[in-house]
Design a protein around this motif. Structure first.
Motif, PDB file in Angstrom:
ATOM      1  N   GLN A 194       0.821  -1.218   0.000  1.00  0.00           N
ATOM      2  CA  GLN A 194       0.000   0.000   0.000  1.00  0.00           C
ATOM      3  C   GLN A 194       0.856   1.270   0.000  1.00  0.00           C
ATOM      4  OE1 GLN A 194      -2.491  -0.004   3.445  1.00  0.00           O
ATOM      5  NE2 GLN A 194      -0.824   0.216   4.894  1.00  0.00           N
ATOM      6  N   GLU A 195       2.128   1.139   0.396  1.00  0.00           N
ATOM      7  CA  GLU A 195       3.016   2.303   0.413  1.00  0.00           C
ATOM      8  C   GLU A 195       3.595   2.589  -0.970  1.00  0.00           C
ATOM      9  OE1 GLU A 195       3.282   4.022   3.028  1.00  0.00           O
ATOM     10  OE2 GLU A 195       2.519   2.643   4.563  1.00  0.00           O
ATOM     11  N   ILE A 196       3.470   1.643  -1.876  1.00  0.00           N
ATOM     12  CA  ILE A 196       4.065   1.815  -3.198  1.00  0.00           C
ATOM     13  C   ILE A 196       3.024   2.450  -4.122  1.00  0.00           C
ATOM     14  CG2 ILE A 196       5.213   0.660  -5.125  1.00  0.00           C
ATOM     15  CD1 ILE A 196       6.009  -1.555  -3.137  1.00  0.00           C
ATOM     16  N   LYS A 197       3.355   3.645  -4.600  1.00  0.00           N
ATOM     17  CA  LYS A 197       2.375   4.415  -5.395  1.00  0.00           C
ATOM     18  C   LYS A 197       2.339   3.925  -6.842  1.00  0.00           C
ATOM     19  CE  LYS A 197       2.242   7.308  -1.907  1.00  0.00           C
ATOM     20  NZ  LYS A 197       1.511   6.796  -0.765  1.00  0.00           N
ATOM     21  N   GLY A 198       1.156   4.000  -7.423  1.00  0.00           N
ATOM     22  CA  GLY A 198       1.019   3.620  -8.832  1.00  0.00           C
ATOM     23  C   GLY A 198       1.449   2.172  -9.040  1.00  0.00           C
ATOM     24  N   GLY A 220      12.875  -1.695 -16.205  1.00  0.00           N
ATOM     25  CA  GLY A 220      12.474  -0.302 -16.097  1.00  0.00           C
ATOM     26  C   GLY A 220      13.641   0.583 -15.714  1.00  0.00           C
ATOM     27  N   PRO A 221      13.450   1.881 -15.848  1.00  0.00           N
ATOM     28  CA  PRO A 221      14.537   2.826 -15.566  1.00  0.00           C
ATOM     29  C   PRO A 221      14.894   2.848 -14.078  1.00  0.00           C
ATOM     30  CG  PRO A 221      12.483   3.999 -15.972  1.00  0.00           C
ATOM     31  CD  PRO A 221      12.224   2.561 -16.295  1.00  0.00           C
ATOM     32  N   PRO A 222      16.092   3.345 -13.748  1.00  0.00           N
ATOM     33  CA  PRO A 222      16.501   3.414 -12.352  1.00  0.00           C
ATOM     34  C   PRO A 222      15.511   4.252 -11.545  1.00  0.00           C
ATOM     35  CG  PRO A 222      18.247   4.245 -13.809  1.00  0.00           C
ATOM     36  CD  PRO A 222      17.087   3.892 -14.671  1.00  0.00           C
ATOM     37  N   GLY A 223      15.261   3.857 -10.342  1.00  0.00           N
ATOM     38  CA  GLY A 223      14.402   4.647  -9.463  1.00  0.00           C
ATOM     39  C   GLY A 223      12.927   4.424  -9.706  1.00  0.00           C
ATOM     40  N   SER A 224      12.569   3.487 -10.601  1.00  0.00           N
ATOM     41  CA  SER A 224      11.142   3.298 -10.870  1.00  0.00           C
ATOM     42  C   SER A 224      10.493   2.419  -9.795  1.00  0.00           C
ATOM     43  CB  SER A 224      10.931   2.695 -12.260  1.00  0.00           C
ATOM     44  OG  SER A 224      11.624   1.490 -12.383  1.00  0.00           O
ATOM     45  N   GLY A 225      11.314   1.841  -8.929  1.00  0.00           N
ATOM     46  CA  GLY A 225      10.740   1.087  -7.814  1.00  0.00           C
ATOM     47  C   GLY A 225      10.842  -0.420  -7.963  1.00  0.00           C
ATOM     48  N   LYS A 226      11.701  -0.890  -8.855  1.00  0.00           N
ATOM     49  CA  LYS A 226      11.807  -2.345  -9.088  1.00  0.00           C
ATOM     50  C   LYS A 226      12.274  -3.075  -7.832  1.00  0.00           C
ATOM     51  CE  LYS A 226      14.813  -1.791 -12.420  1.00  0.00           C
ATOM     52  NZ  LYS A 226      14.922  -0.325 -12.387  1.00  0.00           N
ATOM     53  N   THR A 227      13.339  -2.551  -7.233  1.00  0.00           N
ATOM     54  CA  THR A 227      13.872  -3.199  -6.041  1.00  0.00           C
ATOM     55  C   THR A 227      12.843  -3.153  -4.911  1.00  0.00           C
ATOM     56  OG1 THR A 227      16.082  -2.542  -6.730  1.00  0.00           O
ATOM     57  CG2 THR A 227      15.829  -3.232  -4.448  1.00  0.00           C
ATOM     58  N   LEU A 228      12.219  -1.989  -4.782  1.00  0.00           N
ATOM     59  CA  LEU A 228      11.188  -1.801  -3.749  1.00  0.00           C
ATOM     60  C   LEU A 228      10.057  -2.817  -3.911  1.00  0.00           C
ATOM     61  CD1 LEU A 228      10.419   0.296  -1.522  1.00  0.00           C
ATOM     62  CD2 LEU A 228       9.115   1.500  -3.271  1.00  0.00           C
ATOM     63  N   LEU A 229       9.577  -2.964  -5.142  1.00  0.00           N
ATOM     64  CA  LEU A 229       8.472  -3.891  -5.409  1.00  0.00           C
ATOM     65  C   LEU A 229       8.867  -5.335  -5.115  1.00  0.00           C
ATOM     66  CD1 LEU A 229       7.336  -2.134  -8.652  1.00  0.00           C
ATOM     67  CD2 LEU A 229       5.703  -2.824  -6.903  1.00  0.00           C
ATOM     68  N   ARG A 393       8.550   4.745 -14.887  1.00  0.00           N
ATOM     69  CA  ARG A 393       8.715   5.638 -13.731  1.00  0.00           C
ATOM     70  C   ARG A 393       7.342   6.153 -13.287  1.00  0.00           C
ATOM     71  NH1 ARG A 393      11.917  10.145 -14.052  1.00  0.00           N
ATOM     72  NH2 ARG A 393      13.228   9.492 -15.776  1.00  0.00           N
ATOM     73  N   VAL A 394       7.211   6.475 -12.014  1.00  0.00           N
ATOM     74  CA  VAL A 394       5.932   6.983 -11.506  1.00  0.00           C
ATOM     75  C   VAL A 394       6.004   8.500 -11.559  1.00  0.00           C
ATOM     76  CG1 VAL A 394       4.256   6.499  -9.699  1.00  0.00           C
ATOM     77  CG2 VAL A 394       6.406   5.269  -9.720  1.00  0.00           C
ATOM     78  N   ASP A 395       4.931   9.133 -12.039  1.00  0.00           N
ATOM     79  CA  ASP A 395       5.014  10.597 -12.139  1.00  0.00           C
ATOM     80  C   ASP A 395       4.729  11.263 -10.795  1.00  0.00           C
ATOM     81  OD1 ASP A 395       2.281  10.629 -11.865  1.00  0.00           O
ATOM     82  OD2 ASP A 395       1.933  10.560 -14.036  1.00  0.00           O
ATOM     83  N   LYS A 398       1.296  10.971  -8.863  1.00  0.00           N
ATOM     84  CA  LYS A 398       1.022   9.703  -8.178  1.00  0.00           C
ATOM     85  C   LYS A 398       1.866   9.590  -6.915  1.00  0.00           C
ATOM     86  CE  LYS A 398      -0.964   6.407 -11.313  1.00  0.00           C
ATOM     87  NZ  LYS A 398      -0.525   5.893 -12.609  1.00  0.00           N
ATOM     88  N   LEU A 399       3.149   9.986  -7.055  1.00  0.00           N
ATOM     89  CA  LEU A 399       4.059   9.849  -5.907  1.00  0.00           C
ATOM     90  C   LEU A 399       3.620  10.703  -4.729  1.00  0.00           C
ATOM     91  CD1 LEU A 399       7.800   9.743  -6.984  1.00  0.00           C
ATOM     92  CD2 LEU A 399       6.514   8.052  -5.693  1.00  0.00           C
ATOM     93  N   SER A 400       3.100  11.890  -5.060  1.00  0.00           N
ATOM     94  CA  SER A 400       2.770  12.818  -3.983  1.00  0.00           C
ATOM     95  C   SER A 400       1.347  12.601  -3.460  1.00  0.00           C
ATOM     96  CB  SER A 400       2.923  14.253  -4.483  1.00  0.00           C
ATOM     97  OG  SER A 400       2.122  14.420  -5.638  1.00  0.00           O
TER      98      SER A 400
HETATM   99  N1  LIG Z   1       6.097   3.667  -6.818  1.00  0.00           N
HETATM  100  C1  LIG Z   1       6.790   4.144  -5.791  1.00  0.00           C
HETATM  101  N2  LIG Z   1       6.158   4.509  -4.652  1.00  0.00           N
HETATM  102  C2  LIG Z   1       6.848   4.987  -3.612  1.00  0.00           C
HETATM  103  N3  LIG Z   1       8.181   5.162  -3.609  1.00  0.00           N
HETATM  104  C3  LIG Z   1       8.871   4.839  -4.701  1.00  0.00           C
HETATM  105  C4  LIG Z   1       8.210   4.308  -5.846  1.00  0.00           C
HETATM  106  N4  LIG Z   1       9.145   4.065  -6.789  1.00  0.00           N
HETATM  107  C5  LIG Z   1      10.306   4.408  -6.259  1.00  0.00           C
HETATM  108  N5  LIG Z   1      10.164   4.888  -5.016  1.00  0.00           N
HETATM  109  C6  LIG Z   1      11.224   5.397  -4.159  1.00  0.00           C
HETATM  110  O1  LIG Z   1      12.427   5.372  -4.902  1.00  0.00           O
HETATM  111  C7  LIG Z   1      13.404   4.584  -4.268  1.00  0.00           C
HETATM  112  C8  LIG Z   1      14.201   3.839  -5.295  1.00  0.00           C
HETATM  113  O2  LIG Z   1      13.445   2.796  -5.848  1.00  0.00           O
HETATM  114  P1  LIG Z   1      14.105   1.435  -6.276  1.00  0.00           P
HETATM  115  O3  LIG Z   1      13.144   0.369  -6.016  1.00  0.00           O
HETATM  116  O4  LIG Z   1      15.447   1.285  -5.692  1.00  0.00           O
HETATM  117  O5  LIG Z   1      14.248   1.667  -7.844  1.00  0.00           O
HETATM  118  P2  LIG Z   1      14.929   0.736  -8.917  1.00  0.00           P
HETATM  119  O6  LIG Z   1      15.273  -0.533  -8.270  1.00  0.00           O
HETATM  120  O7  LIG Z   1      13.885   0.607  -9.976  1.00  0.00           O
HETATM  121  O8  LIG Z   1      16.102   1.501  -9.416  1.00  0.00           O
HETATM  122  C9  LIG Z   1      12.641   3.693  -3.346  1.00  0.00           C
HETATM  123  O9  LIG Z   1      13.402   3.302  -2.228  1.00  0.00           O
HETATM  124  C10 LIG Z   1      11.477   4.538  -2.938  1.00  0.00           C
HETATM  125  O10 LIG Z   1      11.850   5.401  -1.885  1.00  0.00           O
END
Ligand SMILES: Nc1ncnc2c1ncn2[C@@H]1O[C@H](COP(=O)(O)OP(=O)(O)O)[C@@H](O)[C@H]1O
Ligand SMILES: [Mg+2]
Length: 507
Positions: A194-198, A220-229, A393-395, A398-400
């Motif tokens: 639920q904390e992961i947006k979009g 997906g591009p860096p920072g798109s949340g792959k690791t997080l998911l 990437r999430v715009d 959505k993030l905010s």
């Molecule tokens: N959809 C999302 N919702 C909330 N936070 C996100 C989201 N995507 C990325 N982030 C934030 O960006 C950080 C980097 O994401 P990360 O999963 O490491 O990206 P990637 O592995 O795709 O490069 C996360 O730790 C989180 O803080």
């Protein structure tokens, strides 16, 4: 006098009964251990002698011969200290000979006579029961692990002296281990979905993957949340049956990775090895093979982040286990098989700079570079991945957005329901989920109606699907139908499954 005590060796994941024979004869005081012992067993001589003396017994001033039988089984580790010490006490008439006819004895001794932890107690206890022994004497701290095996009296042994008292009618060791402690929740806090947006599509794909234990690749591009998911997925994985839990615990037991406070691993493993891992670390190996990450991830998830960085050689050795769901390691002494039925979750950038196909940030890589990058994952490897999903990437909007998404617990409930249907389906086979199905089960459980058939026929030719990909689409469609609670696979389920195939030829 000749003494005989039963102990145990572990070969791969299975226990083998080892007879420890001890004989004392006249001659110069000397202790010899024969029967394919490794160096740790040879060092037993020193430990056993000190432990016997320091526990207040007499060590014979004679020739002592210890034979570990059968000689064909290699004996590893310090497990035999305790049975050897007990054997010496029996052989020198310090202990009655009938005391241990019905028991397996295992344990390492420290010099003061206390009994120390050994690895692999769970498979040893399983062996004790299978071979009809009534009791197993184990190091005190390993008793909860042994107690996972029902119908076996587990006696925790704190020291050689305490065992002596127990066997000679003195102070009795209690076999009452107490209730098994609850499985701990993972040490690393898991992000809730639920904390992961979009990322609705990716979440859906992860849900489908968890429901049927399907392999999944996120691009997906860096920072798109792959690791997080990926790191959030343990929160939606279905619970394990007791048999699955015992399976997993066995692997951790012989790898000596079982936390002492948790005898039974109840949560599906989630392994995330770094991309610098060696080939042996990943699939298992070593002189006397131990399980690698793919076996430690058995019944759980193997997460390979930065997939491309693992290097093709390391990834290629994983191809066969991905298909067979087990790994066989060959050595001069013979080959060993470890289970490796895991769900692969991989994540990668689309190109070296990471922004190929990104609508906002421009990619600085040439087409040639992109192709070479993507080719580092071979076609056969990609073919083994059921779900390919692009993670955009999430715009900002959505993030905010402060509204929370669907919590992991709700997703998990659906996953559990889908898994329950699979358990019923495979009740009298040794399969546990849709991903395990072979051609026979596919024919039986994935019949298609006429519209479904023609949809799949068109897709086969347009997407150039291999026979393997065809089967994988069917399995995936079965899981999607299970999530929807449907008995039959509809064209809509097939269409979703097909959507998860790679979009281009190279990917
Ligand atoms: N959809 C999302 N919702 C909330 N936070 C996100 C989201 N995507 C990325 N982030 C934030 O960006 C950080 C980097 O994401 P990360 O999963 O490491 O990206 P990637 O592995 O795709 O490069 C996360 O730790 C989180 O803080
Ligand atoms: Mg990442």
């Amino acid at each position: 006098m000749l003494a005989r005590v039963f102990s145990c060796a572990v070969i791969g994941l299975e226990g083998v009964v080892v007879e420890v024979e001890v004989d004392t004869m006249g001659g110069l005081p000397k202790m010899t251990i024969v029967g394919l012992p490794d160096t740790a067993v040879q060092e037993s001589r020193e430990r056993v002698e000190s432990a016997i003396k320091n526990s207040g017994f007499t060590f014979p001033r004679k020739r002592v011969t210890v034979n570990l039988a059968p000689a064909t089984v290699r004996k590893a580790g310090p497990v035999y200290d305790l049975p050897i010490a007990v054997g010496i006490l029996i052989a020198t008439a310090q202990l009655p000979s009938l005391a241990l006819e019905d028991a397996l004895v295992i344990g390492e001794l420290s010099l003061d006579g206390s009994v120390r932890h050994v690895r692999g107690v769970l498979p040893m206890a399983a062996l004790a029961r299978a071979e009809g022994f009534g009791q197993i004497f184990v190091p005190e701290m390993d008793a909860p692990e042994a107690a996972l095996i029902p119908d076996l009296e587990v006696i925790p042994v704190p020291s050689l002296a305490a065992l002596y008292d127990h066997l000679t009618g003195g102070m009795q060791l209690s076999s009452d281990i107490g209730p098994a402690p609850e499985g701990i929740t993972s040490a690393i806090p898991i992000t809730d979905f639920q904390e992961i947006k979009g990322q609705e599509q990716t979440k859906r794909a992860l849900e489908v993957a968890a429901a049927g234990s399907h392999n999944l690749l996120m691009i997906g591009p860096p920072g798109s949340g792959k690791t997080l998911l990926a790191r959030a997925t343990p929160g939606i994985l279905p619970s394990m049956t007791i048999d699955e839990a015992l399976d997993v615990t066995r692997i951790y037991s012989i790898s000596d990775q079982l936390p002492s406070e948790v005898p039974l691993i109840q949560q599906r493993p989630f392994r995330a090895p770094h991309h610098t891992i060696s080939h042996a670390g990943l699939v298992g190996g070593g002189n006397w093979p131990t399980p690698g990450e793919i076996s430690l991830a058995h019944r759980g998830v193997l997460f390979l982040d930065e997939f491309v960085e693992f290097g093709s050689r390391v990834l290629e050795v994983m191809r066969q286990p991905l298909e067979d769901k087990q790994v066989t390691i060959s050595r001069a002494q013979g080959s060993l098989t470890f289970p490796a039925n895991f769900q692969l979750i991989a994540a990668m950038n689309p190109c070296p700079c990471g922004y190929a196909g990104d609508p906002v940030k421009e990619c600085t890589c040439s087409n040639q570079v992109i192709t070479r990058y993507q080719k580092r994952i071979s076609g056969p490897m990609l073919d083994r991945i059921d779900i390919h999903i692009e993670v955009p990437r999430v715009d900002y909007d959505k993030l905010s957005d402060d509204r929370l998404g669907e919590p992991s617990s709700r997703i998990k409930t659906r996953v559990e329901a889908a898994r329950e249907q699979q358990r019923k389906r495979f009740d009298d086979s040794n399969l546990s989920c849709n991903a395990d199905m072979g051609p026979a089960e596919l024919r039986q459980y994935c019949p298609l109606d006429q519209p479904g058939r023609s949809l799949l026929r068109n897709a086969m030719s347009q997407l150039h699907l291999s026979a393997r990909a065809y089967h994988r689409v069917l399995k995936l469609a079965r899981t999607i139908a299970d999530l929807a609670g449907e008995e039959n696979i509809d064209p809509a389920h097939l269409a979703e499954a097909l959507q998860y195939r790679p979009k281009t030829q190279t990917m």
